[in-house]
Design a protein around this motif. Structure first.
Motif, PDB file in Angstrom:
ATOM      1  N   ARG A 174     -16.168  16.635 -28.950  1.00  0.00           N
ATOM      2  CA  ARG A 174     -16.021  17.637 -27.556  1.00  0.00           C
ATOM      3  C   ARG A 174     -15.624  16.435 -26.501  1.00  0.00           C
TER       4      ARG A 174
ATOM      5  N   GLU B 220     -16.462  15.813 -23.576  1.00  0.00           N
ATOM      6  CA  GLU B 220     -17.310  15.917 -22.573  1.00  0.00           C
ATOM      7  C   GLU B 220     -16.784  15.138 -21.337  1.00  0.00           C
TER       8      GLU B 220
ATOM      9  N   ARG C 249     -24.923  11.547 -25.307  1.00  0.00           N
ATOM     10  CA  ARG C 249     -23.952  12.376 -25.191  1.00  0.00           C
ATOM     11  C   ARG C 249     -22.602  11.721 -25.408  1.00  0.00           C
TER      12      ARG C 249
HETATM   13 MG    MG Z   1     -22.593  20.882 -24.306  1.00  0.00          MG
END
Ligand code: MG
Ligand code: ATP
Length: 586
Positions: free
Chosen positions: A142, A144, A153
C-alpha cells in the motif's frame, strides 16, 4: 533449535537509529531484528524472521482450528478484477500501479477480495460446496500517505487475510463469530493487551465490523469506552447523539455585529463578551459555529469539490474522523489561493446563512454539512460573510438549512455515550492489529458468484473478510513488552526461550555450549552467547536488549557447580546447580 551469537547474523547498536520515533522501532533496529531497506520497507534479519514465523504459526493454527484452508496468491495482479469492483479507481493514490512490457496495467495487491471471489467462482458451483473459509499469509503493498514507526505502518507488510463464503446471512454471522473467537485466541496467545471495538458507525448495523486494538501510546487509532455500559468503538465509528430539535421560529431575530480583528474563535469570544453582544457576557466557544473549508477529491475525478463543515467552535475537526466519513473521497486543506478563486468565501468570517444581498452557502453552490449537534432550532454566533463582522442568533432551519450532517468533530473524554443514557466516554490510544468485516454481497454481486441451490435456483453468496497485521504485530508486541534496557519477548514469540551466556573463558564457554545443546536436544530453543573476546558486561547488555525470556549465566560460580537463571520480565535471579539446569528449564 540452537543459535550461536558467534555466528548469528546480527549486530546490536547502542544508539537509537535517527529516523526512529517509537520505542518498538528503535529497539527492533538496535537489537538487530530488522533493517530499513526502503521508505516503509524493512529487511528481516534472522531474529526478526523467527518472531515473524512464530506469530504466523499461531495465526495458522487458529485459522486451521476454525476450518480455514490456506492458499497463496501472487502480489502482482491484473487490473481487470479491481476495475470490476471500482477499486482500481477508488484506491486512488493508495496502491502501487505498474505496467508490463505490453503496456497492460497491474497493481501490487493491497488486499485480495477480488481474487478470492474469482477463485471460488472458478471452482465451486453447488450449494453443497459451501460454506468455505480460505486464507493466505502474504505480502501486501500500500502506498501509505504516512509510512511510519517501522513495522507499524509499512508500504510493504505481511498480512493474514481470510475470506468466508456463505449461502445465507446466518451463515455469514457464524463465519464472522468463528473468526472473532479465533482472533481472541490468537491475540491472547500472543499475550497482547487489547480491546475489541466497533469499527463502524452504529447506524450502519452494529457489529458488522470490529477492530482489535492493542493498547499502546504509539498507536494511531483512538478508541472510546463507556463509564456505564460495554460500548467500545474506534473514534472513527462514534456517532454523536443529537439534541432534540426545537422550533426555529421562537428564536430572536438574527443580528449582525461589528467584530473587527476576530479571525479566531478565541478572539471572537473575547470580543463578544467584552462588547456584550446580544446583551450577554457569558459567551463560550461552544456557542459559536466554526466553518471549516476543505477541498475534497473523489477518486477518478480531477476537479476537487468545495466542502464546508460546520462544527461547534469548541471542537476541532478530527482529520481521521473526517477522512473516514468521506472515504473514498479524500479531503485536503483549502489554501490561500483557493480562497482567492472563491471570493464568496470570506476567510475568517464565513457563515452558512444568507442575507438581503447574498445567498446562503448552499444556494451559492457550496456543499455545507454540519456536526449532528447543529440541529434545527439551535442558534449560533458565526461569521456574517463580511470582513470584520459576525452574526448572532443564526438559527438552523430558519436562517440556513444544512445539506446534511457529518461525523467530523473530535470526540473527547467526557462526551455522552451514544449507546446508553448517563454514561460518558473515556478515550485511549491503540494499534489496529486485526479487523473483521461482514462484507455481504458486494463482491459476489460484482463477479456474479452464485451457488446452485437444491431447487436448481442460484443463491448469491455472502462474504466476510478478516485481516491480521502479522508484521505490525511484531512491533506491537515490542511496544507492549519492553523496558529501558530492551525487548522483553513473551515466550510464545521469543526467537529463543533461553539465552545462555558464557560469562568467562574456557570452562565457562564449554559448559555454556554443553547446557545449550542439552536444552536444544530437549526441544528448548536456545541462543548461546559464545562470542570470544566479548566481555561479560557486553553480553549481559546485549541479552537484555535482545529480550529472551530466560537467561542462564555461566560464570564464576561454575567452579562451585552453579549457574544463575535470570528472568527478563521480572529481573528475578536464582542460582541453580548445573546438574539441574536442564530439568529446571524444561
Ligand atoms: Mg490503512
Ligand atoms: P489502518 O487503519 O491502520 O490503515 P486498515 O484499516 O487499512 O488499517 P485493513 O485494510 O483492515 O487495515 O488491513 C488488515 C490489517 O492489516 C490491519 O488490521 C493491520 O493490522 C494490517 N495493516 C494495514 N495496513 C498496514 C500497514 N500499512 N502496515 C502494516 N500493517 C498494516
Amino acid at each position: 533449535m540452537l543459535l550461536r551469537m558467534s555466528t548469528l547474523f546480527v549486530r546490536t547498536l547502542r544508539e537509537d537509529p535517527a529516523e526512529a520515533e517509537v520505542p518498538s522501532h528503535k529497539l527492533l533496529v538496535r537489537a538487530g531484528f530488522i533493517r530499513r531497506a526502503a521508505p516503509g520497507g524493512y529487511t528481516f534479519l534472522p531474529l526478526g524472521v523467527l518472531v515473524r514465523e512464530k506469530i504466523a504459526t499461531i495465526v495458522r493454527e487458529e485459522m486451521a482450528a476454525i476450518g480455514a484452508q490456506e492458499v497463496s496468491f501472487p502480489s502482482l495482479l491484473p487490473r481487470e478484477p479491481y476495475e470490476a469492483t471500482h477499486r482500481w479507481t477508488e484506491y486512488g493514490n493508495d496502491i502501487f500501479r505498474l505496467k508490463d512490457r505490453r503496456n497492460a496495467d497491474y497493481l501490487l495487491g493491497p488486499t485480495h477480495e477480488e481474487l478470492f471471489t474469482l477463485l471460488v467462482k472458478d471452482l465451486y458451483s453447488s450449494y453443497k460446496d459451501f460454506p468455505v473459509i480460505l486464507y493466505q499469509v502474504g505480502t501486501k503493498f500500500r502506498d501509505e500517505a504516512r509510512p511510519r514507526a517501522g513495522l507499524l505502518r509499512g508500504r510493504e507488510f505481511v498480512m493474514k487475510d481470510s475470506y468466508s463464503f456463505d449461502l445465507s446471512d446466518d451463515g455469514l454471522r457464524a463465519s464472522y463469530a468463528a473468526h472473532r473467537d479465533a482472533y481472541v485466541k490468537i491475540f491472547d496467545r500472543l499475550g497482547l493487551k487489547y480491546t475489541v471495538v466497533s469499527a463502524m458507525a452504529g447506524a450502519m448495523g452494529g457489529s458488522a465490523s470490529e477492530e482489535f486494538l492493542a493498547h499502546a501510546a504509539a498507536g494511531e487509532d483512538t478508541f472510546v469506552g463507556c463509564t456505564a455500559c460495554d460500548y467500545a468503538a474506534n473514534v472513527e465509528a462514534v456517532t454523536t447523539p443529537a439534541p432534540p430539535a426545537t422550533d426555529p421560529s421562537s428564536r430572536p431575530a438574527l443580528e449582525v455585529h461589528d467584530t473587527p480583528d476576530t479571525p479566531t474563535i478565541e478572539s471572537l469570544v473575547d470580543l463578544a463578551n467584552a462588547r456584550r453582544l446580544g446583551n450577554r457576557d457569558d459567551w463560550t466557544a461552544a456557542d459559536t459555529l466554526k466553518n471549516v473549508v476543505l477541498k475534497i477529491t473523489t477518486p477518478g475525478s480531477t476537479e476537487p469539490e468545495v466542502l464546508i463543515v460546520g462544527v461547534p467552535g469548541n471542537r476541532e475537526v478530527d482529520m481521521k474522523r473526517l477522512e473516514a466519513s468521506l472515504a473514498p473521497a479524500v479531503p485536503s486543506m483549502f489554501e490561500a489561493e483557493d480562497f482567492a478563486k472563491n471570493p464568496d468565501l470570506v476567510r475568517g468570517y464565513i457563515g452558512p446563512q444568507g442575507s438581503d444581498d447574498r445567498a446562503s452557502l448552499s444556494k451559492l453552490g457550496f456543499r455545507y454539512v454540519v456536526d449532528p449537534r447543529v440541529v434545527t432550532g439551535t442558534a449560533w454566533l458565526t461569521g456574517a460573510n463580511i470582513p470584520g463582522k459576525h452574526a448572532t442568533n443564526v438559527v438552523v432551519g430558519r436562517d440556513f438549512v444544512p445539506d446534511g450532517t457529518i461525523e467530523a468533530a473530535e470526540v473527547r473524554a467526557g462526551d455522552a455515550c451514544p449507546a446508553c443514557t448517563g454514561g460518558t466516554l473515556t478515550t485511549r490510544r491503540g494499534i489496529e492489529v486485526g479487523h473483521i468485516f461482514q462484507l455481504g454481497r458486494r463482491y459476489a454481486d460484482a463477479f456474479g458468484l452464485d451457488a446452485l441451490g437444491p431447487d436448481s435456483k442460484p443463491i448469491r453468496i455472502t462474504m466476510g473478510s478478516y485481516g491480521i497485521g502479522v508484521t505490525r504485530l511484531i512491533a506491537t508486541i515490542a511496544e507492549q513488552y519492553a523496558d529501558e534496557r530492551g525487548l522483553v519477548w513473551p515466550e510464545a514469540v521469543a526467537p529463543a526461550a533461553v539465552h545462555v551466556i558464557a560469562a568467562g573463558k574456557g570452562a565457562q564457554v564449554d559448559a555454556a555450549l554443553q547446557i545449550a545443546s542439552e536444552l536444544s536436544a530437549r526441544g528448548v530453543s536456545v541462543l548461546v552467547d559464545d562470542r570470544p573476546g566479548v566481555s561479560a558486561g557486553v553480553k549481559f547488555t546485549d541479552a537484555e536488549l535482545l529480550g529472551m525470556p530466560k537467561a542462564v549465566v555461566v560464570g564464576r560460580r561454575l567452579a562451585d557447580g552453579f549457574v544463575e537463571v535470570r528472568t527478563r520480565a521480572t529481573g528475578e535471579s536464582v542460582d541453580v546447580p548445573v546438574a539441574d539446569i536442564v530439568a529446571h528449564l524444561t
